[in-house]
Design an enzyme around this catalytic site. Structure first.
Site, PDB file in Angstrom:
ATOM      1  N   SER A 165       0.808  -1.221   0.000  1.00 53.38           N
ATOM      2  CA  SER A 165       0.000   0.000   0.000  1.00 53.38           C
ATOM      3  C   SER A 165       0.839   1.269   0.000  1.00 53.38           C
ATOM      4  O   SER A 165       0.314   2.349  -0.219  1.00 53.38           O
ATOM      5  CB  SER A 165      -0.939   0.005   1.198  1.00 53.38           C
ATOM      6  OG  SER A 165      -0.190   0.065   2.379  1.00 53.38           O
ATOM      7  N   HIS A 188      -5.504  -4.962   0.176  1.00 54.56           N
ATOM      8  CA  HIS A 188      -5.751  -3.950  -0.875  1.00 54.56           C
ATOM      9  C   HIS A 188      -6.151  -4.565  -2.207  1.00 54.56           C
ATOM     10  O   HIS A 188      -6.252  -3.861  -3.210  1.00 54.56           O
ATOM     11  CB  HIS A 188      -4.514  -3.064  -1.036  1.00 54.56           C
ATOM     12  CG  HIS A 188      -4.249  -2.257   0.188  1.00 54.56           C
ATOM     13  ND1 HIS A 188      -4.848  -1.040   0.422  1.00 54.56           N
ATOM     14  CD2 HIS A 188      -3.508  -2.538   1.295  1.00 54.56           C
ATOM     15  CE1 HIS A 188      -4.466  -0.589   1.606  1.00 54.56           C
ATOM     16  NE2 HIS A 188      -3.659  -1.480   2.152  1.00 54.56           N
ATOM     17  N   LYS A 217     -12.075  -2.179   3.153  1.00 51.99           N
ATOM     18  CA  LYS A 217     -11.485  -1.420   2.049  1.00 51.99           C
ATOM     19  C   LYS A 217     -12.418  -1.525   0.847  1.00 51.99           C
ATOM     20  O   LYS A 217     -13.386  -0.776   0.749  1.00 51.99           O
ATOM     21  CB  LYS A 217     -10.053  -1.895   1.817  1.00 51.99           C
ATOM     22  CG  LYS A 217      -9.212  -1.685   3.103  1.00 51.99           C
ATOM     23  CD  LYS A 217      -7.762  -1.921   2.917  1.00 51.99           C
ATOM     24  CE  LYS A 217      -6.977  -2.022   4.213  1.00 51.99           C
ATOM     25  NZ  LYS A 217      -6.902  -0.819   5.030  1.00 51.99           N
TER      26      LYS A 217
HETATM   27  C1  PLP Z   1      -1.628  -4.603   4.190  1.00 57.10           C
HETATM   28  C2  PLP Z   1      -2.623  -4.331   5.255  1.00 57.10           C
HETATM   29  N1  PLP Z   1      -2.975  -5.314   6.100  1.00 57.10           N
HETATM   30  C3  PLP Z   1      -3.874  -5.116   7.067  1.00 57.10           C
HETATM   31  C4  PLP Z   1      -4.466  -3.896   7.252  1.00 57.10           C
HETATM   32  C5  PLP Z   1      -5.446  -3.704   8.354  1.00 57.10           C
HETATM   33  O1  PLP Z   1      -6.734  -3.785   7.853  1.00 57.10           O
HETATM   34  P1  PLP Z   1      -7.954  -3.124   8.648  1.00 57.10           P
HETATM   35  O2  PLP Z   1      -8.003  -1.693   8.231  1.00 57.10           O
HETATM   36  O3  PLP Z   1      -9.125  -3.924   8.220  1.00 57.10           O
HETATM   37  O4  PLP Z   1      -7.630  -3.281  10.104  1.00 57.10           O
HETATM   38  C6  PLP Z   1      -4.150  -2.846   6.400  1.00 57.10           C
HETATM   39  C7  PLP Z   1      -4.808  -1.521   6.579  1.00 57.10           C
HETATM   40  O5  PLP Z   1      -4.287  -0.490   6.515  1.00 57.10           O
HETATM   41  C8  PLP Z   1      -3.197  -3.053   5.387  1.00 57.10           C
HETATM   42  O6  PLP Z   1      -2.823  -2.059   4.562  1.00 57.10           O
END
Ligand code: PLP
Length: 360
Positions: A165, A188, A217
């Protein structure tokens, strides 16, 4: 200063002096991809609402029902949870287990499948929730240079993301496959890429042993799931601390996610891919340096990053500047995320604004 909290105040001051104190902006949605941010009307190019579902009328209408009232293991296991797990399970052909967020899903997954006798190979740019999950497990950690699958023999598990991300790139996932288990965080990419939106790994023909996807997301709701073999489901439900010792998702959330799953179709995915391509072509035309190859589009902006982000805001576009320590010095960037809901005019407008903002 209240003496009782003097040690906390000193830390706040130190963080402020280092420029590390973060602040919340007030974001009031004004419909679709626009919002009033700290009083300024802007187009958002920084949400993870990749398919434009967060404010879809069918999702908003699905927010009905009550809180779970307890952990799912006590009295909080509702038909909406079961229906959502069955739908996600049917998509992957393997059982799914729900969590309150992607963060807690990664904590449970990694601390459940790994133990202190194991070695885990983790990409250097993995998300904080993966890092913390590995820490919780007590496993020995080998950090892989980003994108380099030099996985030592004897490794129990390799863990990577489907789409990074901060860098917007997708790894050569087949090269991470081997005798060890493979876990892919599709935060993502779930609902965005791959056959039926199953994610980046399946787009490349790789079936990970364990896969995490978020509902917050692309589905526009909140929560997450883990899929894997039936044994994983049994272990998560019995020992995954962030499954066992927490309240089940509220029914309205599970219902809304189920609707999101139905609305996340190929047409929306194609529009997302089209918008990402249009933005990348536009950036290339103005000579901007964009990283990666999907709907997360970081643009390298160097030392002027925060000024570029501010100039974009002045022109009516919100995409954050990302600087050290989140990214290495010299790699500062403005991080743009595209949605299927953006219009071509909005994308072209952003490119034009960036062209102006990038000039000192
Ligand atoms: C790669 C990745 N894993 C996990 C998460 C965490 O997800 P959540 O927003 O559902 O807690 C994110 C969120 O920013 C992320 O970018």
């Amino acid at each position: 200063m209240n003496e009782r909290y003097a040690s906390l105040a000193r830390r706040v001051e130190a963080a402020r002096a280092d420029g590390l104190l973060r602040r919340l902006r007030l974001v009031e949605p004004t419909g679709g991809t626009t919002a009033r941010v700290d009083g300024r009307d802007v187009t958002l190019f920084c949400t993870n609402d990749y398919l434009g579902l967060a404010d879809h009328p069918e999702i908003v209408a699905a927010y009905r029902g009550s809180g779970a009232g307890a952990s799912r293991l006590i009295s909080g296991n509702r038909p909406a949870h079961v229906a959502l797990e069955e739908a996600i399970g049917a998509l992957y052909g393997r059982p799914a287990t729900l969590f309150g967020s992607g963060f807690t899903a990664n904590l449970a997954l990694l601390s459940t499948v790994l133990g202190p006798d194991d070695t885990v190979a983790s990409d250097a740019l993995n998300h904080a929730s993966i890092i913390d999950g590995v820490r919780l497990s007590g496993a020995k950690k080998v950090i892989l240079d980003h994108g380099r699958p030099d996985i030592p023999t004897g490794t129990r598990l390799a863990v990577v993301e489907g789409l990074y991300s901060m860098d917007g790139d997708i790894l050569d996932l087949p090269r991470y496959f081997g005798d060890h288990w493979l876990a892919v965080d599709e935060a993502h990419t779930f609902a965005c890429l791959g056959p039926g939106g199953r994610g980046a790994a399946l787009a490349k023909g790789v079936v990970p042993d364990f896969l995490m996807g978020t509902l917050g997301k692309a589905l526009g709701v909140v929560g997450a799931f883990v899929v894997g073999p039936p044994e994983l489901r049994d272990l998560l439900v019995s020992f995954g601390r962030s499954f066992v010792y927490t309240t089940g998702l509220p029914e309205p959330v599970a219902r809304a996610a189920l609707v999101g799953l139905r609305l996340a179709n190929d047409e929306r995915r194609e529009r997302l891919a089209h918008n990402a391509r249009r933005l990348r072509v536009g950036l290339w035309q103005i000579g901007a340096r964009a990283l990666g190859d999907a709907h997360v589009v970081p643009v390298l902006t160097g030392e002027r990053t925060m000024a570029v982000a501010e100039a974009l805001l002045d022109r009516g576009y919100f995409a954050p500047g990302i600087r050290w320590p989140t990214v290495p010095q010299g790699q500062e960037r403005v991080r743009i995320t595209v949605s299927a809901a953006h219009t071509e005019d909005q994308i072209d407008g952003l490119v034009e604004a960036l062209d102006g903002a990038l000039r000192p």
